[in-house]
Design a protein around this motif. Sequence first.
Motif, mmCIF file in Angstrom:
data_model
loop_
_atom_site.group_PDB
_atom_site.id
_atom_site.type_symbol
_atom_site.label_atom_id
_atom_site.label_comp_id
_atom_site.label_asym_id
_atom_site.label_seq_id
_atom_site.Cartn_x
_atom_site.Cartn_y
_atom_site.Cartn_z
ATOM 1 N N GLN A 123 28.176 -59.564 -61.692
ATOM 2 C CA GLN A 123 29.016 -58.674 -61.496
ATOM 3 C C GLN A 123 28.974 -57.860 -60.521
ATOM 4 O OE1 GLN A 123 29.759 -56.947 -65.375
ATOM 5 N NE2 GLN A 123 30.953 -58.948 -66.159
ATOM 6 N N LYS A 124 27.780 -57.049 -60.480
ATOM 7 C CA LYS A 124 27.367 -56.254 -59.467
ATOM 8 C C LYS A 124 27.267 -56.768 -57.890
ATOM 9 C CE LYS A 124 24.701 -52.891 -62.067
ATOM 10 N NZ LYS A 124 23.511 -52.366 -62.109
ATOM 11 N N GLU A 126 29.363 -59.321 -56.997
ATOM 12 C CA GLU A 126 30.733 -59.445 -56.518
ATOM 13 C C GLU A 126 31.394 -58.223 -56.163
ATOM 14 O OE1 GLU A 126 32.544 -61.383 -59.920
ATOM 15 O OE2 GLU A 126 31.508 -63.061 -59.802
ATOM 16 N N GLN A 127 30.885 -57.081 -56.795
ATOM 17 C CA GLN A 127 31.483 -55.946 -56.473
ATOM 18 C C GLN A 127 30.867 -55.602 -54.994
ATOM 19 O OE1 GLN A 127 30.344 -53.278 -59.859
ATOM 20 N NE2 GLN A 127 32.237 -54.036 -60.985
ATOM 21 N N LYS A 128 29.996 -55.908 -54.913
ATOM 22 C CA LYS A 128 29.188 -55.515 -53.398
ATOM 23 C C LYS A 128 29.973 -56.157 -52.317
ATOM 24 C CE LYS A 128 24.392 -54.193 -54.966
ATOM 25 N NZ LYS A 128 22.971 -54.513 -54.853
ATOM 26 N N ARG A 130 32.833 -57.225 -52.376
ATOM 27 C CA ARG A 130 34.089 -56.562 -52.153
ATOM 28 C C ARG A 130 34.042 -55.340 -51.695
ATOM 29 N NH1 ARG A 130 34.929 -58.805 -57.346
ATOM 30 N NH2 ARG A 130 34.700 -56.841 -58.428
ATOM 31 N N GLU A 132 33.227 -52.563 -53.145
ATOM 32 C CA GLU A 132 33.259 -51.593 -54.022
ATOM 33 C C GLU A 132 31.885 -50.854 -54.581
ATOM 34 O OE1 GLU A 132 34.706 -53.519 -57.691
ATOM 35 O OE2 GLU A 132 36.470 -54.120 -56.433
ATOM 36 N N ILE A 133 30.833 -51.246 -54.155
ATOM 37 C CA ILE A 133 29.452 -50.547 -54.649
ATOM 38 C C ILE A 133 28.639 -50.740 -53.099
ATOM 39 C CG2 ILE A 133 27.362 -50.845 -55.613
ATOM 40 C CD1 ILE A 133 28.747 -52.051 -57.861
#
Length: 325
Positions: A123-124, A126-128, A130, A132-133
């Motif tokens: 999940q992290k 995928e956030q990276k 995008r 977001e992180i």
Amino acid sequence: MATSLVKHAKLFCRLHTEIYSSNVIFESIKPLRKICHNYPCPVSVNQTLAIRKFSSHAKLEHGEEPVLRPSWKLMGAVCLERPPIVATEMNAIEQNYKDMVQSLEFENSVLSDHEIQLKSERQKMEQKQRGEIDEDEDSGNLLTAQDIEDLAAEELNKFTTANITTEADKIGDKSTSHRKLSENLILLIRKDVGKQKVWMLPHMEHVEGESLRQTAERAALQVGSGAKVTFFGNAPIGFYKYKFPKEVKVQTGAIGAKVFFFRAKVLQGQVSIHKEAVDEHVWVSKEEMKDYLVPAYLESLLKFIRTLLAAMHYNENCGRMVNLW
């Protein structure tokens, strides 16, 4: 008078050899009992008891020499089992049941810590992707769950299972227990019985003062060493009776042998056979026994061998350890 008494006393000694029945001997001594007034045994007692007392009276009152009655030798034998070392292959029913149980366990299971960590890291990631992180966030985690999986898979690929077909299986050597690793094996030895060589379980003659189990334990200690063996129970699990050849009967003065089987199992180590005590020996499976044992002996073993092979678990409270050394 004394000659007739001696004759019938000898007839009594043949009662258990099935040469003369008790009825025949009992009827034949009736007239002698009337002549011998000192004979104390009444007519109403059991036939065998009457004949026994009459024989004893003939010896004491009329100088009858003792005649040895043919007897049987008692033997204690050990059915020494080497249990399976590897698991046997599952049949179709067992495989289907295993698949069903694994499916149910998977459906009812919850995620492990590793699976939760792997899911969180994905999940992290995928956030990276995008944005977001921050890319530098969590940079301290040098070994991720995916890295652990990759290392485990690499280690698994290096592992190779041993071949369950041993060298003894390839060359047909039955003198070692390191064969047929997925089956139960039982030790057989070849003994001289008269002029014949006969395959049978290790056994020894019973000695006065010891139990039959102790006799079987002596038989186990005589044939081999180097392993820990446990005996199951104090009572025999099988019985076999056979008559000796004529020349052996003359030498021993016995009709034959009554053999009592005791079950034992190798718990640890490998039995090293004593060559000086055993000329030939084999470790065979239940199916191979018919190639070695005489039919009557095999039939006696098969009466309990099926239960023996099915009982795979050792109950510590039922057995006693015997060190073969």
